[in-house]
Scaffold this motif. Structure first.
Motif, PDB file in Angstrom:
ATOM      1  N   PHE A 175      45.227  48.788  48.341  1.00 64.43           N
ATOM      2  CA  PHE A 175      44.411  48.132  47.919  1.00 64.43           C
ATOM      3  C   PHE A 175      44.996  46.828  47.856  1.00 64.43           C
ATOM      4  CE2 PHE A 175      43.280  46.906  43.600  1.00 64.43           C
ATOM      5  CZ  PHE A 175      41.937  46.848  43.934  1.00 64.43           C
TER       6      PHE A 175
ATOM      7  N   VAL B 151      43.430  43.062  49.124  1.00 57.66           N
ATOM      8  CA  VAL B 151      43.239  41.888  47.859  1.00 57.66           C
ATOM      9  C   VAL B 151      44.296  40.391  48.256  1.00 57.66           C
ATOM     10  CG1 VAL B 151      44.258  41.031  45.408  1.00 57.66           C
ATOM     11  CG2 VAL B 151      43.186  43.780  45.494  1.00 57.66           C
TER      12      VAL B 151
ATOM     13  N   SER C 266      42.733  38.768  50.807  1.00 56.84           N
ATOM     14  CA  SER C 266      41.218  38.555  51.276  1.00 56.84           C
ATOM     15  C   SER C 266      42.137  36.634  49.647  1.00 56.84           C
ATOM     16  CB  SER C 266      40.376  39.012  50.268  1.00 56.84           C
ATOM     17  OG  SER C 266      40.386  40.569  50.985  1.00 56.84           O
TER      18      SER C 266
ATOM     19  N   ASP D 162      37.309  34.910  46.978  1.00 58.53           N
ATOM     20  CA  ASP D 162      37.511  35.296  45.997  1.00 58.53           C
ATOM     21  C   ASP D 162      37.764  36.940  46.356  1.00 58.53           C
ATOM     22  OD1 ASP D 162      37.061  33.065  44.757  1.00 58.53           O
ATOM     23  OD2 ASP D 162      35.500  33.080  43.948  1.00 58.53           O
ATOM     24  N   VAL D 163      37.893  37.394  45.406  1.00 55.82           N
ATOM     25  CA  VAL D 163      37.981  39.224  44.984  1.00 55.82           C
ATOM     26  C   VAL D 163      37.179  39.723  43.812  1.00 55.82           C
ATOM     27  CG1 VAL D 163      39.374  41.397  45.267  1.00 55.82           C
ATOM     28  CG2 VAL D 163      40.582  38.923  46.240  1.00 55.82           C
ATOM     29  N   LYS D 164      36.359  40.220  43.931  1.00 50.94           N
ATOM     30  CA  LYS D 164      35.175  40.598  42.367  1.00 50.94           C
ATOM     31  C   LYS D 164      35.391  42.140  42.383  1.00 50.94           C
ATOM     32  CE  LYS D 164      32.719  36.579  43.187  1.00 50.94           C
ATOM     33  NZ  LYS D 164      31.647  35.452  42.584  1.00 50.94           N
ATOM     34  N   ILE D 165      36.119  42.597  41.706  1.00 49.48           N
ATOM     35  CA  ILE D 165      35.644  43.800  41.476  1.00 49.48           C
ATOM     36  C   ILE D 165      35.633  44.480  39.691  1.00 49.48           C
ATOM     37  CG2 ILE D 165      37.340  46.171  41.144  1.00 49.48           C
ATOM     38  CD1 ILE D 165      39.643  44.495  42.066  1.00 49.48           C
ATOM     39  N   SER D 166      33.716  44.701  40.227  1.00 51.47           N
ATOM     40  CA  SER D 166      32.956  45.923  39.239  1.00 51.47           C
ATOM     41  C   SER D 166      33.101  45.917  38.258  1.00 51.47           C
ATOM     42  CB  SER D 166      31.746  46.233  40.019  1.00 51.47           C
ATOM     43  OG  SER D 166      30.680  45.851  39.546  1.00 51.47           O
TER      44      SER D 166
ATOM     45  N   PHE E 117      35.222  45.317  36.397  1.00 48.34           N
ATOM     46  CA  PHE E 117      36.627  45.124  36.246  1.00 48.34           C
ATOM     47  C   PHE E 117      37.547  43.491  36.015  1.00 48.34           C
ATOM     48  CE2 PHE E 117      41.093  44.320  37.202  1.00 48.34           C
ATOM     49  CZ  PHE E 117      42.208  45.528  36.541  1.00 48.34           C
TER      50      PHE E 117
ATOM     51  N   ASN F 245      37.061  38.807  38.013  1.00 51.38           N
ATOM     52  CA  ASN F 245      38.073  38.682  39.329  1.00 51.38           C
ATOM     53  C   ASN F 245      39.413  37.991  39.308  1.00 51.38           C
ATOM     54  OD1 ASN F 245      34.555  39.066  39.566  1.00 51.38           O
ATOM     55  ND2 ASN F 245      34.160  37.220  38.704  1.00 51.38           N
TER      56      ASN F 245
ATOM     57  N   PHE G 271      43.098  35.011  37.265  1.00 49.52           N
ATOM     58  CA  PHE G 271      42.369  36.048  36.333  1.00 49.52           C
ATOM     59  C   PHE G 271      41.393  35.727  35.311  1.00 49.52           C
ATOM     60  CE2 PHE G 271      41.390  40.684  34.292  1.00 49.52           C
ATOM     61  CZ  PHE G 271      40.803  41.096  35.446  1.00 49.52           C
TER      62      PHE G 271
END
Length: 102
Positions: free
Chosen positions: A31, A35, A38, A44-48, A50, A52, A82
């Motif tokens: 994981f 991240v 990317s 960008d890393v977008k974790i729904s 949680f 960005n 973040f």
């Protein structure tokens, strides 16, 4: 204040999901590798639910040595930012405040 570590995350996966310890550690490592990869690609890393993670480029600027007052240049650099998502912000706001230990 104690922090949640990767080892503790792996242990929680072991306890709550039932993965073996090796699989749990590998999943946590994978994981964070995804991240980081990317972000290194400029994505960008977008974790729904949680938040960005984004890479931001900061321009060079003048800084100041606090001891001497001397002006020193601060180089341009890239930083990870973040931004908490709405659901995470709500959870934090709804939680009862716990006084910090001195």
């Amino acid at each position: 204040m104690p922090a949640l570590t990767k080892a503790q995350l792996a242990e929680l996966l072991f306890e709550k999901i039932g993965l073996n310890k090796r699989e749990s550690k590998d999943m946590v490592d994978a994981f964070f590798d995804l991240v980081a990869d990317s972000l290194l690609k400029g994505e960008d890393v977008k974790i729904s639910g949680f938040g960005n993670f984004q890479i931001r480029t900061k321009a060079p600027r003048p800084g100041r040595n606090p001891r001497t007052g001397e002006t020193i240049p601060i180089q341009a650099r890239r930083v990870v930012t973040f931004h908490a998502g709405y659901k995470l912000k709500e959870q934090i706001q709804d939680q009862e405040l716990v006084p910090l230990a001195p």
